[in-house]
Design a protein around this motif. Structure first.
Motif, PDB file in Angstrom:
ATOM      1  N   UNK A 458      67.236  13.192  76.820  1.00 33.31           N
ATOM      2  CA  UNK A 458      68.319  13.269  76.218  1.00 33.31           C
ATOM      3  C   UNK A 458      68.542  12.800  74.871  1.00 33.31           C
ATOM      4  N   UNK A 459      67.406  12.232  74.419  1.00 33.46           N
ATOM      5  CA  UNK A 459      67.063  11.917  73.088  1.00 33.46           C
ATOM      6  C   UNK A 459      66.203  12.610  72.231  1.00 33.46           C
ATOM      7  N   UNK A 460      66.304  12.572  70.951  1.00 32.36           N
ATOM      8  CA  UNK A 460      65.356  13.479  70.206  1.00 32.36           C
ATOM      9  C   UNK A 460      63.829  12.882  70.206  1.00 32.36           C
ATOM     10  N   UNK A 461      62.942  13.798  70.704  1.00 33.19           N
ATOM     11  CA  UNK A 461      61.782  13.485  70.972  1.00 33.19           C
ATOM     12  C   UNK A 461      60.658  14.371  69.835  1.00 33.19           C
ATOM     13  N   UNK A 462      61.112  15.421  69.241  1.00 37.27           N
ATOM     14  CA  UNK A 462      60.443  16.416  68.577  1.00 37.27           C
ATOM     15  C   UNK A 462      61.220  16.460  67.160  1.00 37.27           C
ATOM     16  N   UNK A 463      60.761  17.287  66.529  1.00 37.86           N
ATOM     17  CA  UNK A 463      61.390  17.532  65.124  1.00 37.86           C
ATOM     18  C   UNK A 463      62.799  18.251  65.202  1.00 37.86           C
ATOM     19  N   UNK A 464      63.026  19.054  66.332  1.00 32.69           N
ATOM     20  CA  UNK A 464      64.330  19.651  66.390  1.00 32.69           C
ATOM     21  C   UNK A 464      65.057  19.066  67.779  1.00 32.69           C
ATOM     22  N   UNK A 465      66.292  18.833  67.593  1.00 33.60           N
ATOM     23  CA  UNK A 465      67.073  18.407  68.667  1.00 33.60           C
ATOM     24  C   UNK A 465      68.443  18.917  68.790  1.00 33.60           C
ATOM     25  N   UNK A 466      68.934  19.655  69.744  1.00 31.21           N
ATOM     26  CA  UNK A 466      70.325  20.411  69.795  1.00 31.21           C
ATOM     27  C   UNK A 466      71.256  19.284  70.353  1.00 31.21           C
ATOM     28  N   UNK A 467      72.298  18.891  69.445  1.00 27.94           N
ATOM     29  CA  UNK A 467      73.250  17.828  69.889  1.00 27.94           C
ATOM     30  C   UNK A 467      74.629  18.843  70.659  1.00 27.94           C
ATOM     31  N   UNK A 468      74.774  19.899  69.903  1.00 26.57           N
ATOM     32  CA  UNK A 468      75.921  20.533  70.367  1.00 26.57           C
ATOM     33  C   UNK A 468      76.047  21.831  69.647  1.00 26.57           C
TER      34      UNK A 468
END
Length: 665
Positions: A458-468
């Motif tokens: 549920x939290x960013x673990x990579x370089x890209x993270x989709x919030x919404x």
């Protein structure tokens, strides 16, 4: 001294059993169809083989376990050997530890003083068995005792007379009912004709055997010195030549010197045996007695109820090992820690396919009400759950395992059924990690690696993270967005719409990219192509779709379901191989189908992105409001750059209240 080149100069082969010419053996054509009578000798034969014999408190604990398992005949002691042994028999009788349907057996040699003490120990027992023994083979007759056959017969008959006299007196005194179990010790090394002659003389001397009150003959392979088929021949010879066959019980007592005690027992039963004597886990002198657990579960796996309950086998094994201060190999039949575990990739693949196929067969039986849920599994002859085990230990993963083992663990732990090409891809991750740490990859390590590899957090673990994200339907003519789509969901199995589909949408997503939140936009037929277009146009990251798959998983009940999307991506210009080299998979999980697809794309992109540098955010001007005469001098304050030094207007002001927030995993 080295092994002999010609061992026949030192060792004699076993002699043939003297069946008459043309005799056809019965045991090769028989099948076991029912369980035998069982006698546990753990507390006596097993105990005397221990470096540190059990205390009476420990023997009592094991005695209670034997009752729990279901033994109805238990050899509890050698009462004439020591006061401790005598007192144990008295304790369990006087303290009411012996159920009415359980018979106690004690052992005594054919010596008058020891016979008397043994019978005395059983006073007050409901039913007792006197195990009278003496060695009768040539090597014992001629070397140990220096007796002739006639002297051996006289010694035996004198002992039988004394047992008969003392047991009748004890029955009159306390009501205890006695059965004689005469053991021809070293039976397997004795001339077959002499065993029958001696057996018939003992039977006649006892004189009380009837079909309702049978006498027992213990046919002991005191030392296993010949193949199992030879022991079966000897048992059949005795069974077909002993008098009053319907009034005697043939008790099989193999030892394991050749490592074939279980096989000898099984063949001995086919040859006429009615009763099995042995120990749990085969404990006993030298290489031990027959292992009753293995023998019983061999029958069970053939659909024959053994009458013994090993539903909590691991607890039983732990208790027996503790009481006997022993250990068993991890590969020990049924009882070992790894007997239901597969490390080899081919075995794992077969087991995984077998479990899937069996689940379908059993489900059809439940649905139709027809058929039987037979167990039919590659490499696993018996359902581990019947013995109190689960399936979590069936497949163990190391650097020598294969894709199926890793996929099985993920299915068991996370309920995800990975596509085949994804299995190959993820196993390479696990294999590399196993080689790095030099150890087995446990279920916890595999699931942790899976979540980390595919950014399932549920939290960013990579370089890209989709919030919404937002989805807007575009006009087919003007390509201008209209109102946001509150619930866009295309076919779950079809990530890429067909060419005939005219539907084009716009994706606008809020992502954290290298720790900085920014917005990207893209258009395409369906959300997957739209998000890929956004990655290409805003981040110069061009990706293509390989294979894809989807499934539905349930959290707690069918009412709480989540959609799962698996998607394979590769960089534009690449050509992934059949093994998956050149591409990578992503996983998306959500209660919303579209969100699962978007997450799957970002999951795969996180791995493929590597260390590439992304372009700076594009500058986007917000539309200014209508200028009035009153505030015309202040119109410049309404021009705000998305990525400039002045904070832009909120998205709620621009688009209204609609937003698709990606829910937690």
């Amino acid at each position: 001294m080295p092994m002999l080149l010609d061992p026949s100069t030192k060792y004699l082969p076993y002699p043939e059993v003297p069946f008459p010419p043309g005799y056809i053996r019965r045991w090769p054509n028989r099948r076991t169809t029912a369980a035998p009578r069982w006698l546990s000798t753990d507390l006596r034969d097993g105990n005397q083989a221990l470096v540190n014999p059990m205390s009476n408190a420990t023997k009592l604990e094991l005695f209670r376990e034997l009752l729990k398992i279901g033994f109805k005949e238990i050899e509890v002691a050698y009462p004439s050997a020591s006061d401790q042994e005598f007192q144990f028999v008295r304790m369990i009788i006087e303290n009411g530890e012996v159920p009415d349907d359980v018979s106690l057996q004690v052992i005594t040699p054919a010596r008058s003083d020891l016979i008397a003490k043994s019978i005395e120990s059983l006073s007050g027992c409901r039913h007792a068995i006197i195990h009278l023994y003496n060695a009768v083979s040539p090597v014992f007759r001629e070397v140990v005792f220096r007796n002739t056959k006639e002297q051996t017969i006289d010694l035996t008959l004198n002992a039988v007379r004394l047992v008969k006299k003392l047991t009748e007196e004890e029955t009159a005194r306390s009501g205890t009912r006695f059965t004689l179990n005469y053991c021809l010790e070293t039976f397997s090394q004795t001339e077959p004709e002499f065993t029958v002659e001696l057996g018939n003389r003992v039977l006649a001397e006892w004189g009380k055997a009837t079909p309702e009150d049978k006498m027992i003959f213990n046919l002991a392979a005191t030392v296993e010195c010949a193949p199992s088929n030879h022991y079966a021949d000897m048992v059949e010879y005795f069974s077909t030549h002993i008098n009053q066959r319907d009034s005697v019980v043939l008790s099989i007592h193999p030892h394991n010197d050749r490592g074939t005690a279980v096989g000898a027992s099984e063949l001995g039963l086919l040859a006429g045996g009615d009763r099995i004597e042995g120990c749990l886990l085969g404990n006993g002198e030298r290489t031990g007695n027959v292992d009753l657990i293995t023998l019983a579960l061999n029958m069970y796996s053939q659909g024959i109820s053994p009458g013994l309950d090993f539903s909590a086998l691991s607890d039983t094994v732990a208790l027996v090992c503790r009481c006997n201060e022993m250990e068993i190999p991890v590969r020990y039949p049924y009882a070992g820690q790894l007997v239901f575990s597969a490390f080899a990739g081919t075995h794992q693949d077969a087991i995984k396919k077998g479990l899937d196929a069996q689940a379908k067969r059993w489900s059809e039986v439940d649905r139709s009400g027809k058929g039987t849920k037979y167990w039919a599994m590659p490499y696993i002859p018996l359902d581990p759950k019947d013995l109190g085990y689960g399936y979590e230990n069936l497949i163990r993963v190391s650097s020598q395992s294969g894709k199926a083992g890793t996929a099985y663990v993920i299915k068991q732990k996370l309920a995800l059924d990975l596509p085949r090409r994804m299995q190959v891809s993820f196993y390479k991750v696990i294999q590399d990690e196993s080689e790095r740490i030099g150890k087995e990859m446990t279920g916890a390590l595999i699931t942790s690696a899976f979540k980390q590899t595919y950014s399932l957090d549920s939290q960013p673990t990579g370089r890209l993270f989709l919030h919404s994200y937002r989805l807007f339907p575009l006009s087919p003519t003007s390509r201008e967005p209209s109102s946001p789509m509150s619930d866009y969901s295309d076919d779950i199995q079809n990530l890429v719409p067909s060419d005939q589909s005219p539907s084009v949408i716009r994706f606008e997503g809020e992502l954290t990219i290298d720790g900085i939140q920014r917005t990207i936009h893209g258009d395409g037929q369906g959300p997957v192509l739209a998000i890929l277009d956004a990655l290409r146009s805003d981040l110069a990251f061009a990706l293509e779709i390989g294979e894809s798959a989807a499934q539905t998983v349930h959290d707690d009940s069918p009412a709480h379901t989540k959609s799962v999307t698996f998607v394979e991506l590769y960089e534009r210009g690449m050509s992934p191989s059949k093994s998956g080299v050149g591409s990578f998979w992503g996983v998306g999980i959500s209660s919303d189908v579209t969100t699962a697809k978007c997450r799957a794309v970002i999951s795969a992109a996180n791995v493929l992105v590597g260390d590439r540098t992304f372009p700076r955010p594009k500058r986007i001007f917000s539309p200014r409001p209508k200028v009035t005469a009153v505030d015309s001098d202040g119109w410049l304050h309404e021009v705000k750059l998305r990525a400039g030094g002045v904070a832009p207007r909120s998205e709620q002001e621009i688009y209204g209240s609609f937003r698709v927030e990606t829910p937690p995993l």
